[in-house]
Design a protein around this motif. Structure first.
Motif, short mmCIF file in Angstrom:
data_model
loop_
_atom_site.label_atom_id
_atom_site.label_comp_id
_atom_site.label_asym_id
_atom_site.label_seq_id
_atom_site.Cartn_x
_atom_site.Cartn_y
_atom_site.Cartn_z
N VAL A 1 0.24 2.46 -5.65
CA VAL A 1 1.68 2.56 -5.84
C VAL A 1 2.05 2.20 -7.29
O VAL A 1 1.43 1.32 -7.90
N VAL A 2 3.01 2.91 -7.83
CA VAL A 2 3.52 2.62 -9.18
C VAL A 2 5.04 2.75 -9.15
O VAL A 2 5.62 3.28 -8.22
N GLY A 3 5.66 2.27 -10.22
CA GLY A 3 7.10 2.42 -10.36
C GLY A 3 7.86 1.17 -9.98
O GLY A 3 7.28 0.10 -9.75
N PRO A 4 9.18 1.29 -9.92
CA PRO A 4 10.03 0.13 -9.68
C PRO A 4 9.81 -0.54 -8.32
O PRO A 4 10.12 -1.70 -8.15
N LEU A 5 9.25 0.18 -7.37
CA LEU A 5 8.99 -0.39 -6.05
C LEU A 5 7.58 -0.97 -5.95
O LEU A 5 7.16 -1.39 -4.87
N PHE A 6 6.88 -1.02 -7.08
CA PHE A 6 5.48 -1.47 -7.06
C PHE A 6 5.32 -2.81 -6.35
O PHE A 6 4.58 -2.93 -5.38
N LYS A 7 5.98 -3.84 -6.83
CA LYS A 7 5.74 -5.20 -6.31
C LYS A 7 6.06 -5.32 -4.82
O LYS A 7 5.21 -5.77 -4.04
N PRO A 8 7.27 -4.94 -4.38
CA PRO A 8 7.53 -5.11 -2.94
C PRO A 8 6.62 -4.25 -2.05
O PRO A 8 6.18 -4.70 -0.99
N LEU A 9 6.32 -3.03 -2.48
CA LEU A 9 5.48 -2.18 -1.66
C LEU A 9 4.01 -2.64 -1.71
O LEU A 9 3.31 -2.61 -0.70
N HIS A 10 3.58 -3.08 -2.87
CA HIS A 10 2.22 -3.60 -3.01
C HIS A 10 2.02 -4.80 -2.08
O HIS A 10 1.02 -4.89 -1.36
N GLU A 11 2.99 -5.70 -2.06
CA GLU A 11 2.89 -6.89 -1.21
C GLU A 11 3.02 -6.54 0.28
O GLU A 11 2.27 -7.07 1.11
N LEU A 12 3.93 -5.65 0.62
CA LEU A 12 4.13 -5.29 2.01
C LEU A 12 2.92 -4.55 2.58
O LEU A 12 2.48 -4.85 3.70
N THR A 13 2.38 -3.62 1.81
CA THR A 13 1.22 -2.89 2.32
C THR A 13 0.02 -3.81 2.49
O THR A 13 -0.79 -3.63 3.41
N GLU A 14 -0.11 -4.84 1.65
CA GLU A 14 -1.20 -5.80 1.83
C GLU A 14 -1.03 -6.57 3.14
O GLU A 14 -1.99 -6.74 3.90
N GLU A 15 0.19 -7.01 3.41
CA GLU A 15 0.45 -7.68 4.69
C GLU A 15 0.10 -6.76 5.86
O GLU A 15 -0.52 -7.18 6.83
N HIS A 16 0.51 -5.50 5.72
CA HIS A 16 0.30 -4.56 6.81
C HIS A 16 -1.17 -4.25 7.03
O HIS A 16 -1.64 -4.27 8.17
N TYR A 17 -1.92 -3.96 5.96
CA TYR A 17 -3.31 -3.59 6.22
C TYR A 17 -4.11 -4.77 6.75
O TYR A 17 -5.03 -4.58 7.55
N ASN A 18 -3.77 -5.97 6.36
CA ASN A 18 -4.46 -7.14 6.93
C ASN A 18 -4.14 -7.29 8.42
O ASN A 18 -5.03 -7.53 9.24
N ALA A 19 -2.87 -7.14 8.77
CA ALA A 19 -2.47 -7.25 10.18
C ALA A 19 -3.06 -6.12 11.02
O ALA A 19 -3.53 -6.34 12.14
N LEU A 20 -3.07 -4.93 10.47
CA LEU A 20 -3.61 -3.78 11.19
C LEU A 20 -5.11 -3.92 11.42
O LEU A 20 -5.62 -3.58 12.49
N PHE A 21 -5.82 -4.42 10.42
CA PHE A 21 -7.26 -4.60 10.58
C PHE A 21 -7.55 -5.58 11.71
O PHE A 21 -8.44 -5.36 12.54
N GLY A 22 -6.79 -6.66 11.78
CA GLY A 22 -6.96 -7.63 12.86
C GLY A 22 -6.61 -7.02 14.21
O GLY A 22 -7.27 -7.31 15.22
N ALA A 23 -5.60 -6.18 14.23
CA ALA A 23 -5.19 -5.54 15.49
C ALA A 23 -6.27 -4.61 16.02
O ALA A 23 -6.43 -4.48 17.24
N ALA A 24 -7.00 -3.97 15.14
CA ALA A 24 -8.05 -3.05 15.57
C ALA A 24 -9.06 -3.78 16.46
O ALA A 24 -9.50 -3.24 17.48
#
Length: 170
Positions: free
Chosen positions: A54-77
């Motif tokens: 991700v790049v652009g003005p939404l970088f930081k919030p999306l970068h942080e949110l996607t990290e939370e999500h992929y960690n949670a999703l991996f555990g859910a698997a």
């Protein structure tokens, strides 16, 4: 007394379980949960790829949110796969064409942060629909454990949808 080798021998096929649920339901639930597991991996991979790119003005919030999500999703698997095993079926050894889960390399560079969010929203919505249908069938069959697990998963995905939509709201 059984010898150690017979006790420790693993089964390589579906198991007959007697947990108060119909055998036909167990097979259907295992297949539905396998589909949910595939959707979970798809979202894990996409979230991770978008996290990196991700790049652009939404970088930081999306970068942080996607990290939370992929960690949670991996555990859910793991939780989903273990439920499939508890229902007496093997967890999928392959999840279809895993390469198809990730966005194509040439496409990622062309996607804006909003495009990435919209893609994730689409996949979360698809996953939610399958989870809801599977949870309803679990309730009807008296499978409160699967229904409860899916309620937890639905809670995560609906919150993820809210957060993703909030990031791109104007």
């Amino acid at each position: 007394m059984a010898n150690a080798s017979s006790v420790l021998k693993s089964k390589s096929h579906d198991e007959d379980v007697n947990i108060g649920l119909e055998k036909s339901y167990l097979a259907e639930a295992a297949q539905n949960l396998s589909d949910i597991l595939a959707a979970t991996y798809r979202l894990t991979i996409k979230s991770h790829v978008y996290h990196w790119n991700v790049v652009g003005p939404l970088f930081k919030p999306l970068h942080e949110l996607t990290e939370e999500h992929y960690n949670a999703l991996f555990g859910a698997a793991d939780i989903i796969a273990e439920r499939i095993r508890a229902l007496g079926h093997l967890a999928p050894a392959t999840l279809g064409e895993a390469a198809d889960f990730a966005p194509k390399a040439n496409d990622v560079g062309k996607l804006t942060a909003v495009d990435m969010v919209n893609d994730l929203v689409t996949d979360h919505e698809k996953a939610v629909k399958v989870m809801r249908e599977t949870a309803e069938k679990a309730d009807e069959a008296g499978d409160v454990v699967t229904a409860d697990m899916l309620t937890d998963r639905l809670t995560f995905h609906e919150k993820a949808l809210w957060m993703l939509r909030a990031i791109i709201a104007e």
